[in-house]
Design an enzyme around this catalytic site. Structure first.
Site, PDB file in Angstrom:
ATOM      1  N   ASP A 123       0.895  -1.145   0.000  1.00 25.94           N
ATOM      2  CA  ASP A 123       0.000   0.000   0.000  1.00 25.94           C
ATOM      3  C   ASP A 123       0.947   1.211   0.000  1.00 25.94           C
ATOM      4  O   ASP A 123       2.124   1.075   0.297  1.00 25.94           O
ATOM      5  CB  ASP A 123      -0.810  -0.078   1.305  1.00 25.94           C
ATOM      6  CG  ASP A 123      -1.555   1.197   1.632  1.00 25.94           C
ATOM      7  OD1 ASP A 123      -2.277   1.686   0.755  1.00 25.94           O
ATOM      8  OD2 ASP A 123      -1.434   1.678   2.775  1.00 25.94           O
ATOM      9  N   ASP A 127      -0.961  -0.407   5.945  1.00 20.68           N
ATOM     10  CA  ASP A 127      -1.197   0.161   7.270  1.00 20.68           C
ATOM     11  C   ASP A 127      -2.636  -0.110   7.697  1.00 20.68           C
ATOM     12  O   ASP A 127      -3.024   0.188   8.804  1.00 20.68           O
ATOM     13  CB  ASP A 127      -0.891   1.654   7.313  1.00 20.68           C
ATOM     14  CG  ASP A 127      -1.865   2.459   6.473  1.00 20.68           C
ATOM     15  OD1 ASP A 127      -2.545   1.863   5.618  1.00 20.68           O
ATOM     16  OD2 ASP A 127      -1.938   3.678   6.664  1.00 20.68           O
TER      17      ASP A 127
HETATM   18  P1  ADP Z   1      -3.947   4.605  -0.122  1.00 30.62           P
HETATM   19  O1  ADP Z   1      -4.316   3.492  -1.003  1.00 30.62           O
HETATM   20  O2  ADP Z   1      -2.865   5.447  -0.722  1.00 30.62           O
HETATM   21  O3  ADP Z   1      -3.641   4.193   1.290  1.00 30.62           O
HETATM   22  P2  ADP Z   1      -6.711   5.372   0.473  1.00 30.62           P
HETATM   23  O4  ADP Z   1      -7.349   4.210  -0.199  1.00 30.62           O
HETATM   24  O5  ADP Z   1      -6.717   5.417   1.952  1.00 30.62           O
HETATM   25  O6  ADP Z   1      -5.214   5.601  -0.077  1.00 30.62           O
HETATM   26  O7  ADP Z   1      -7.404   6.709  -0.051  1.00 30.62           O
HETATM   27  C1  ADP Z   1      -7.480   6.953  -1.440  1.00 30.62           C
HETATM   28  C2  ADP Z   1      -7.890   8.372  -1.717  1.00 30.62           C
HETATM   29  O8  ADP Z   1      -9.219   8.609  -1.235  1.00 30.62           O
HETATM   30  C3  ADP Z   1      -7.030   9.412  -1.034  1.00 30.62           C
HETATM   31  O9  ADP Z   1      -5.886   9.742  -1.787  1.00 30.62           O
HETATM   32  C4  ADP Z   1      -8.012  10.582  -0.904  1.00 30.62           C
HETATM   33  O10 ADP Z   1      -8.051  11.301  -2.120  1.00 30.62           O
HETATM   34  C5  ADP Z   1      -9.354   9.920  -0.690  1.00 30.62           C
HETATM   35  N1  ADP Z   1      -9.704   9.814   0.737  1.00 30.62           N
HETATM   36  C6  ADP Z   1      -9.803   8.676   1.463  1.00 30.62           C
HETATM   37  N2  ADP Z   1     -10.161   8.938   2.735  1.00 30.62           N
HETATM   38  C7  ADP Z   1     -10.232  10.279   2.843  1.00 30.62           C
HETATM   39  C8  ADP Z   1     -10.544  11.181   3.915  1.00 30.62           C
HETATM   40  N3  ADP Z   1     -10.811  10.765   5.156  1.00 30.62           N
HETATM   41  N4  ADP Z   1     -10.547  12.504   3.635  1.00 30.62           N
HETATM   42  C9  ADP Z   1     -10.263  12.946   2.390  1.00 30.62           C
HETATM   43  N5  ADP Z   1      -9.960  12.160   1.358  1.00 30.62           N
HETATM   44  C10 ADP Z   1      -9.947  10.851   1.555  1.00 30.62           C
HETATM   45 MG    MG Z   2      -3.576   3.361   3.226  1.00 26.92          MG
END
Ligand code: ADP
Ligand code: MG
Length: 296
Positions: free
Chosen positions: A2, A193
């Protein structure tokens, strides 16, 4: 892997705030911080830090965290949306797309576009070495799965020397990609994470969670928990695991060989009682002493 919180620090710094004509920048940050108040996502934490003031929890009503999109919350009786462009599109908000480098959080209140916040995450200092160490240990293919923007994902992947990257994924898409990768490889480990990647951690052959920062769900779903969020510990865990398996095999071969030898000697009448004692208790003690090397 991730990305956010695993290969990158997961600590976002606000680099720019922009607002729609009728509003001010303070409002953009304020609504974002209020909406994100209860979220444990790294983005939420940074927006709260950027706001700097205390959030009055009385003003926050119903909240919906939409994974891979952002947050929908009732703040001061208004419906606030804070998230990426997918969230804006899903709610048909007339937003202006931002082309700045970084993760963009768009904010809308009661269907009206307020502005955006550009935040930036940094790669962990040890991530590059961690990937190199894994390749040296025989990891053939390294892939990053992220919900973040393509440009950011590709920049980080080339910086770290990852073989492949899939970006703009929803948690469900991550599971689909892992299913595909499971078919293509004989063994697959996923490191995350766990802020919304617990399903993937559970699905992979070996799920590795970043413990200190990761969520409880991740720790529950994972097979291995790294206690200090340092990706270099992945190769260390592999080294310990390989050594442990090696020792277990040595012990099995050693114990069986001695027992069979003494058995044969006893059958032809050469083994003494002491040889039998050694074959049983002695072998056990030697095996235990050998096993104690595993933790070193
Ligand atoms: P990663 O795969 O990099 O860990 P996530 O799946 O957690 O990322 O989130 C993907 C995208 O969704 C983020 O880059 C953001 O644009 C949006 N996002 C997710 N959760 C939130 C939040 N709590 N507030 C704002 N944007 C969010
Ligand atoms: Mg993540």
């Amino acid at each position: 892997f991730d990305k956010t919180g695993t290969l990158t620090k997961g600590v976002f710094e606000v680099v720019n705030v922009s607002c729609n004509n009728d509003f001010n920048k303070e409002d953009v940050i304020k609504y974002a911080a209020y909406a994100e108040n209860y979220s444990s996502h790294p983005i939420a934490k940074s927006l709260k830090t950027a706001y700097g003031k205390d959030v009055d929890e009385k003003d926050i009503g119903e909240i919906e965290e939409i994974s891979g999109h952002g947050i929908k919350a009732a703040v001061l009786g208004k419906t606030v949306l804070a998230g990426n462009k997918r969230l804006m599109e899903a709610n048909s908000i007339a937003y202006t797309e931002c082309n700045e480098v970084g993760t963009v959080v768009y904010v809308a209140v009661d269907g009206q576009y307020l502005g955006y916040v550009v935040i930036e995450d940094r790669v962990k200092a040890t991530s590059k070495e961690a990937i190199e160490a894994l390749k040296k240990m025989g990891v053939k293919h390294t892939v990053m799965l992220t919900g973040d923007k393509k440009e950011i994902a590709e920049k980080i992947a080339s910086e770290l020397g990852l073989d492949k990257v899939y970006a703009e994924l929803l948690p469900g898409d991550k599971v689909n990609h892992v299913e595909q990768l499971l078919k293509e490889s004989n063994s697959l480990a996923f490191v995350g994470d766990g802020v919304n990647d617990a399903p993937v951690l559970a699905r992979a052959d070996v799920g590795i969670a970043m413990g200190a920062m990761g969520s409880d769900a991740a720790i529950e779903a994972a097979d291995i928990v790294l206690m200090d969020d340092n990706p270099k510990n992945i190769s260390k865990a592999m080294k310990i695991a390989r050594k442990t398996i090696g020792i277990a095999k040595q012990n099995i071969v050693f114990a069986l060989a001695i027992k069979i030898l003494v058995l044969i000697l006893a059958a032809v009448g050469i083994a003494s009682m002491w040889a039998a004692v050694f074959a049983d208790v002695g072998v056990c003690v030697v095996a235990i002493l050998n096993a104690m090397r595993a933790g070193k």
